[in-house]
Scaffold this motif. Structure first.
Motif, PDB file in Angstrom:
ATOM      1  N   SER A  52       0.759  -1.076   0.180  1.00  0.00           N
ATOM      2  CA  SER A  52      -0.209  -0.049   0.098  1.00  0.00           C
ATOM      3  C   SER A  52       0.831   1.298   0.036  1.00  0.00           C
ATOM      4  CB  SER A  52      -0.828   0.241   1.168  1.00  0.00           C
ATOM      5  OG  SER A  52      -1.589   1.298   1.229  1.00  0.00           O
ATOM      6  N   ALA A  53       0.496   2.318  -0.961  1.00  0.00           N
ATOM      7  CA  ALA A  53       1.159   3.568  -0.775  1.00  0.00           C
ATOM      8  C   ALA A  53       0.395   4.427  -0.056  1.00  0.00           C
ATOM      9  CB  ALA A  53       1.216   3.881  -2.333  1.00  0.00           C
ATOM     10  N   ALA A  54      -0.369   3.968   0.907  1.00  0.00           N
ATOM     11  CA  ALA A  54      -1.587   4.948   1.499  1.00  0.00           C
ATOM     12  C   ALA A  54      -0.487   5.780   2.643  1.00  0.00           C
ATOM     13  CB  ALA A  54      -2.443   4.001   2.389  1.00  0.00           C
ATOM     14  N   ASP A  55      -0.740   6.989   2.879  1.00  0.00           N
ATOM     15  CA  ASP A  55      -0.187   7.621   3.851  1.00  0.00           C
ATOM     16  C   ASP A  55       0.019   7.001   5.232  1.00  0.00           C
ATOM     17  OD1 ASP A  55      -0.375   9.959   5.936  1.00  0.00           O
ATOM     18  OD2 ASP A  55       0.807  10.703   4.230  1.00  0.00           O
ATOM     19  N   ILE A  56       1.015   7.411   5.777  1.00  0.00           N
ATOM     20  CA  ILE A  56       1.419   6.805   7.019  1.00  0.00           C
ATOM     21  C   ILE A  56       0.347   7.163   8.079  1.00  0.00           C
ATOM     22  CG2 ILE A  56       2.852   8.802   7.941  1.00  0.00           C
ATOM     23  CD1 ILE A  56       4.735   6.853   9.366  1.00  0.00           C
ATOM     24  N   GLU A  57      -0.487   8.103   8.200  1.00  0.00           N
ATOM     25  CA  GLU A  57      -1.376   8.440   8.945  1.00  0.00           C
ATOM     26  C   GLU A  57      -2.817   7.905   8.503  1.00  0.00           C
ATOM     27  OE1 GLU A  57      -1.518  12.545   9.610  1.00  0.00           O
ATOM     28  OE2 GLU A  57       0.626  12.513  10.364  1.00  0.00           O
ATOM     29  N   ASP A  58      -2.818   6.868   7.434  1.00  0.00           N
ATOM     30  CA  ASP A  58      -4.105   6.270   6.899  1.00  0.00           C
ATOM     31  C   ASP A  58      -3.817   4.749   7.069  1.00  0.00           C
ATOM     32  OD1 ASP A  58      -6.519   5.809   5.761  1.00  0.00           O
ATOM     33  OD2 ASP A  58      -6.235   6.746   3.990  1.00  0.00           O
ATOM     34  N   PHE A  59      -3.938   4.333   8.483  1.00  0.00           N
ATOM     35  CA  PHE A  59      -3.991   2.948   8.573  1.00  0.00           C
ATOM     36  C   PHE A  59      -4.934   2.096   7.992  1.00  0.00           C
ATOM     37  CE2 PHE A  59      -4.863  -0.548  11.678  1.00  0.00           C
ATOM     38  CZ  PHE A  59      -3.769  -1.237  11.722  1.00  0.00           C
ATOM     39  N   GLU A  60      -6.192   2.767   8.010  1.00  0.00           N
ATOM     40  CA  GLU A  60      -7.396   1.981   7.694  1.00  0.00           C
ATOM     41  C   GLU A  60      -7.189   1.562   6.113  1.00  0.00           C
ATOM     42  OE1 GLU A  60     -12.089   3.002   6.951  1.00  0.00           O
ATOM     43  OE2 GLU A  60     -11.214   3.480   9.338  1.00  0.00           O
ATOM     44  N   ARG A  61      -6.634   2.527   5.337  1.00  0.00           N
ATOM     45  CA  ARG A  61      -6.471   2.198   3.895  1.00  0.00           C
ATOM     46  C   ARG A  61      -5.597   1.297   3.864  1.00  0.00           C
ATOM     47  NH1 ARG A  61      -4.100   6.198  -0.465  1.00  0.00           N
ATOM     48  NH2 ARG A  61      -4.019   4.543  -2.182  1.00  0.00           N
ATOM     49  N   GLN A  62      -4.360   1.207   4.566  1.00  0.00           N
ATOM     50  CA  GLN A  62      -3.191   0.345   4.334  1.00  0.00           C
ATOM     51  C   GLN A  62      -3.968  -1.029   4.756  1.00  0.00           C
ATOM     52  OE1 GLN A  62       0.656   0.893   6.507  1.00  0.00           O
ATOM     53  NE2 GLN A  62       0.091   3.109   6.950  1.00  0.00           N
ATOM     54  N   VAL A  63      -4.870  -1.183   5.540  1.00  0.00           N
ATOM     55  CA  VAL A  63      -5.341  -2.240   5.955  1.00  0.00           C
ATOM     56  C   VAL A  63      -6.328  -2.814   4.740  1.00  0.00           C
ATOM     57  CG1 VAL A  63      -6.980  -3.650   7.471  1.00  0.00           C
ATOM     58  CG2 VAL A  63      -5.298  -2.345   8.511  1.00  0.00           C
ATOM     59  N   ASP A  64      -6.854  -2.214   4.253  1.00  0.00           N
ATOM     60  CA  ASP A  64      -7.936  -2.254   2.993  1.00  0.00           C
ATOM     61  C   ASP A  64      -6.955  -2.874   1.669  1.00  0.00           C
ATOM     62  OD1 ASP A  64     -10.172  -1.709   4.413  1.00  0.00           O
ATOM     63  OD2 ASP A  64     -10.552   0.103   3.538  1.00  0.00           O
ATOM     64  N   ASP A  65      -5.800  -1.784   1.522  1.00  0.00           N
ATOM     65  CA  ASP A  65      -4.946  -2.341   0.674  1.00  0.00           C
ATOM     66  C   ASP A  65      -4.455  -3.580   0.643  1.00  0.00           C
ATOM     67  OD1 ASP A  65      -5.653  -0.113  -0.755  1.00  0.00           O
ATOM     68  OD2 ASP A  65      -3.787   1.182  -0.146  1.00  0.00           O
ATOM     69  N   SER A  68      -6.950  -6.420   0.006  1.00  0.00           N
ATOM     70  CA  SER A  68      -7.027  -6.739  -1.557  1.00  0.00           C
ATOM     71  C   SER A  68      -5.908  -7.099  -2.367  1.00  0.00           C
ATOM     72  CB  SER A  68      -7.236  -5.274  -2.209  1.00  0.00           C
ATOM     73  OG  SER A  68      -8.321  -4.704  -1.983  1.00  0.00           O
ATOM     74  N   PHE A  69      -4.623  -7.077  -1.692  1.00  0.00           N
ATOM     75  CA  PHE A  69      -3.220  -7.592  -2.137  1.00  0.00           C
ATOM     76  C   PHE A  69      -3.262  -9.079  -1.797  1.00  0.00           C
ATOM     77  CE2 PHE A  69       1.120  -8.683  -1.662  1.00  0.00           C
ATOM     78  CZ  PHE A  69       1.831  -8.315  -2.705  1.00  0.00           C
ATOM     79  N   LEU A  70      -3.618  -9.393  -0.598  1.00  0.00           N
ATOM     80  CA  LEU A  70      -3.632 -10.735  -0.382  1.00  0.00           C
ATOM     81  C   LEU A  70      -4.437 -11.661  -1.026  1.00  0.00           C
ATOM     82  CD1 LEU A  70      -3.376 -10.256   3.600  1.00  0.00           C
ATOM     83  CD2 LEU A  70      -1.603 -10.924   1.977  1.00  0.00           C
ATOM     84  N   SER A  71      -5.744 -10.792  -1.445  1.00  0.00           N
ATOM     85  CA  SER A  71      -6.651 -11.757  -2.222  1.00  0.00           C
ATOM     86  C   SER A  71      -6.366 -11.889  -3.484  1.00  0.00           C
ATOM     87  CB  SER A  71      -7.893 -11.003  -2.094  1.00  0.00           C
ATOM     88  OG  SER A  71      -8.893 -11.493  -3.105  1.00  0.00           O
ATOM     89  N   GLN A  72      -5.705 -10.666  -4.060  1.00  0.00           N
ATOM     90  CA  GLN A  72      -5.170 -10.780  -5.687  1.00  0.00           C
ATOM     91  C   GLN A  72      -3.897 -11.383  -6.026  1.00  0.00           C
ATOM     92  OE1 GLN A  72      -4.956  -6.652  -7.147  1.00  0.00           O
ATOM     93  NE2 GLN A  72      -3.975  -7.408  -9.089  1.00  0.00           N
ATOM     94  N   TYR A  73      -3.168 -11.644  -5.082  1.00  0.00           N
ATOM     95  CA  TYR A  73      -1.699 -12.243  -5.306  1.00  0.00           C
ATOM     96  C   TYR A  73      -1.614 -13.576  -4.324  1.00  0.00           C
ATOM     97  CZ  TYR A  73      -1.035  -7.966  -7.937  1.00  0.00           C
ATOM     98  OH  TYR A  73      -0.984  -7.013  -8.649  1.00  0.00           O
ATOM     99  N   GLN A  74      -2.870 -14.282  -3.947  1.00  0.00           N
ATOM    100  CA  GLN A  74      -2.577 -15.197  -2.968  1.00  0.00           C
ATOM    101  C   GLN A  74      -1.475 -16.264  -3.571  1.00  0.00           C
ATOM    102  OE1 GLN A  74      -6.089 -17.622  -1.621  1.00  0.00           O
ATOM    103  NE2 GLN A  74      -7.151 -15.998  -1.992  1.00  0.00           N
TER     104      GLN A  74
END
Length: 130
Positions: A52-65, A68-74
């Motif tokens: 995730s390239a989400a900002d360091i202060e956007d933990f929620e987006r990091q988790v969402d990303d 998605s990453f884990l699902s897409q690249y299992q």
């Protein structure tokens, strides 16, 4: 920002990168200086993949990303983590360190399960932000 970190002393970096099918953003080689001119060297080989390239202060987006990453690249993640020489693999989430305050970040059950299925640990790195 969050990163998949894969470590191993005997991990063959070139072969693992060529076979993993993931976009590697950085590596470290055992024996290389940690910082230019330093006597301290890396003790393990490592591969880093940005999740995730989400900002360091956007933990929620990091988790969402990450979900998605884990699902897409299992398959690719499982192959990389299962590579001969891999000793440790985890997702590193970066958040700002707050001075003088209690701090917590909760990993959802969904993320913990998805990471666990792929033999990945979870890490929370706290950085001082000015």
């Amino acid at each position: 920002m969050s990163v998949l970190r894969v470590y191993g002393q005997s991990l063959d970096l070139d072969a693992a990168i060529a076979e993993c099918g993931l976009a590697v953003c950085a590596t470290q080689r055992r024996g290389e200086a940690r910082v230019s001119g330093s006597d301290r060297v890396f003790s393990q080989n490592a591969i880093f993949v940005e999740i995730s390239a989400a900002d360091i202060e956007d933990f929620e987006r990091q988790v969402d990303d990450a979900l998605s990453f884990l699902s897409q690249y299992q398959t690719e993640i499982a192959d990389l983590v299962g590579t001969r020489g891999v000793e440790e693999a985890y997702i590193d989430f970066c958040i700002p360190r707050l001075d003088g305050a209690a701090q917590s970040a909760i990993f959802s059950t969904q993320l913990v399960r998805a990471a666990g299925r792929l033999n990945l640990g979870l890490c929370l790195s706290l950085y001082e932000v000015s």
